[in-house]
Design a protein around this motif. Sequence first.
Motif, PDB file in Angstrom:
ATOM      1  N   VAL A  49       0.858  -1.204   0.000  1.00 64.71           N
ATOM      2  CA  VAL A  49       0.000   0.000   0.000  1.00 64.71           C
ATOM      3  C   VAL A  49       0.888   1.246   0.000  1.00 64.71           C
ATOM      4  CG1 VAL A  49      -1.688   1.302   1.336  1.00 64.71           C
ATOM      5  CG2 VAL A  49      -1.930  -1.170   1.143  1.00 64.71           C
ATOM      6  N   ALA A  50       1.925   1.236   0.873  1.00 68.91           N
ATOM      7  CA  ALA A  50       2.820   2.396   0.976  1.00 68.91           C
ATOM      8  C   ALA A  50       3.499   2.676  -0.366  1.00 68.91           C
ATOM      9  CB  ALA A  50       3.860   2.146   2.055  1.00 68.91           C
ATOM     10  N   THR A  51       3.944   1.596  -1.039  1.00 69.44           N
ATOM     11  CA  THR A  51       4.622   1.776  -2.333  1.00 69.44           C
ATOM     12  C   THR A  51       3.636   2.291  -3.380  1.00 69.44           C
ATOM     13  OG1 THR A  51       5.837  -0.201  -1.710  1.00 69.44           O
ATOM     14  CG2 THR A  51       6.243   0.629  -3.899  1.00 69.44           C
ATOM     15  N   ALA A  52       2.410   1.781  -3.345  1.00 73.85           N
ATOM     16  CA  ALA A  52       1.410   2.197  -4.328  1.00 73.85           C
ATOM     17  C   ALA A  52       1.037   3.667  -4.146  1.00 73.85           C
ATOM     18  CB  ALA A  52       0.175   1.314  -4.200  1.00 73.85           C
ATOM     19  N   VAL A  53       0.916   4.093  -2.894  1.00 76.90           N
ATOM     20  CA  VAL A  53       0.470   5.472  -2.637  1.00 76.90           C
ATOM     21  C   VAL A  53       1.629   6.453  -2.779  1.00 76.90           C
ATOM     22  CG1 VAL A  53      -0.537   7.011  -0.915  1.00 76.90           C
ATOM     23  CG2 VAL A  53      -1.369   4.658  -1.105  1.00 76.90           C
ATOM     24  N   GLU A  54       2.773   6.110  -2.171  1.00 69.50           N
ATOM     25  CA  GLU A  54       3.878   7.074  -2.101  1.00 69.50           C
ATOM     26  C   GLU A  54       4.914   6.895  -3.213  1.00 69.50           C
ATOM     27  OE1 GLU A  54       4.130   9.581   0.145  1.00 69.50           O
ATOM     28  OE2 GLU A  54       2.118   8.973   0.721  1.00 69.50           O
ATOM     29  N   SER A  57       4.609   9.765   4.784  1.00 77.65           N
ATOM     30  CA  SER A  57       3.182   9.566   5.053  1.00 77.65           C
ATOM     31  C   SER A  57       2.944   8.486   6.095  1.00 77.65           C
ATOM     32  CB  SER A  57       2.467   9.188   3.760  1.00 77.65           C
ATOM     33  OG  SER A  57       2.645   7.814   3.545  1.00 77.65           O
ATOM     34  N   TYR A 116       1.310   5.860   5.713  1.00 78.70           N
ATOM     35  CA  TYR A 116       1.407   4.507   5.135  1.00 78.70           C
ATOM     36  C   TYR A 116       2.797   3.918   5.371  1.00 78.70           C
ATOM     37  CZ  TYR A 116      -2.918   5.762   2.797  1.00 78.70           C
ATOM     38  OH  TYR A 116      -4.194   6.142   2.549  1.00 78.70           O
TER      39      TYR A 116
END
Lengths: 101, 210
Positions: free
Chosen positions: B68-73, B126, B128
């Motif tokens: 999730v963190a990689t996808a968002v940030e 962030s 995430y």
Amino acid sequence: MEIAVIGNEDFVLGFRLAGLRRVFVATPENYGEVIMKAMSDPNIGILAADGKDMDLLPSNVRQKVLDSVQPVVVPVGRGETDLREKVKRAIGVDLYKTEDE
Amino acid sequence: MPTHDITPTRSVLLDLKKRIKLSQNGHKIMKMKRDGLIIEFFEVMEKAKQMRGSVVSDYQIAMNKIAVATAVEGEIAVKSAAYAIKAEPQVEVGSKSIMGMAVPRVEAKIERGNILNKGYGVISTSAYIEEASEAFENLLVTLVRAAEIETTMKKRLDEIEKTKRRVNALEFKVIPDLLEGKRFVEFRLEEMSREETIRLKLLKSKSEKA
């Protein structure tokens, strides 16, 4: 003693986030070589490895890695297949067998 | 012990009897040790099963969080946060003795400090990434505990295997060989005493005739 991690870029990235500095990035081609190098380092107490990568190793190296106590190699992300084999060999009964198997 | 290597004398017979007694005692003790180790092993195995389960579940949670963190940030932001982290977890590996067997005692020093002391900027990073970092810290704690339990288990299994091999060797090789040797010496000694009696009888009859 330190905790180290071995695996591909994606696998080790998360452990870097947890603060690990002893990181060994390995590709499927040089995995055996890198893991042996990591295991020969006396400062490493625990070595986290990707369970899927373990299957890439030749069976004799794999056995040596999984039986190692210094450092302890913990395969992450898969069940107890390695321990299961060892238990079966020592006790003579497959104690991990579930009822539906 | 192959029978052709044995000299059939009384002292050898006595020695064999002594060795048989010793081997039988040893076999009994080894069997007891093996049973004790297996009982102890069952306790560790339960713990090991649970720990392996928690490692798998914590790993899945951590991987989901980092995805999730990689996808968002984006990957670069996650990587830069990962390289900025200051904490360096250490473990201390000691050993303790259980039933005369050294098993490792692992103590982890994982600092789970405040977000402000982690090393990356609070504003630029962030939630995430923070969540992913926390999930991996949790995984690390579980991993260290799993390492201790699994090593204990591996060592116990090795010890069980070793003891089992010794028990079997005594039961199926050493003791039967010694018993066979004893039987052979007894048989030879009886045979020799019979020969002696016959010889004496012959001598007696010869001397009577003369």
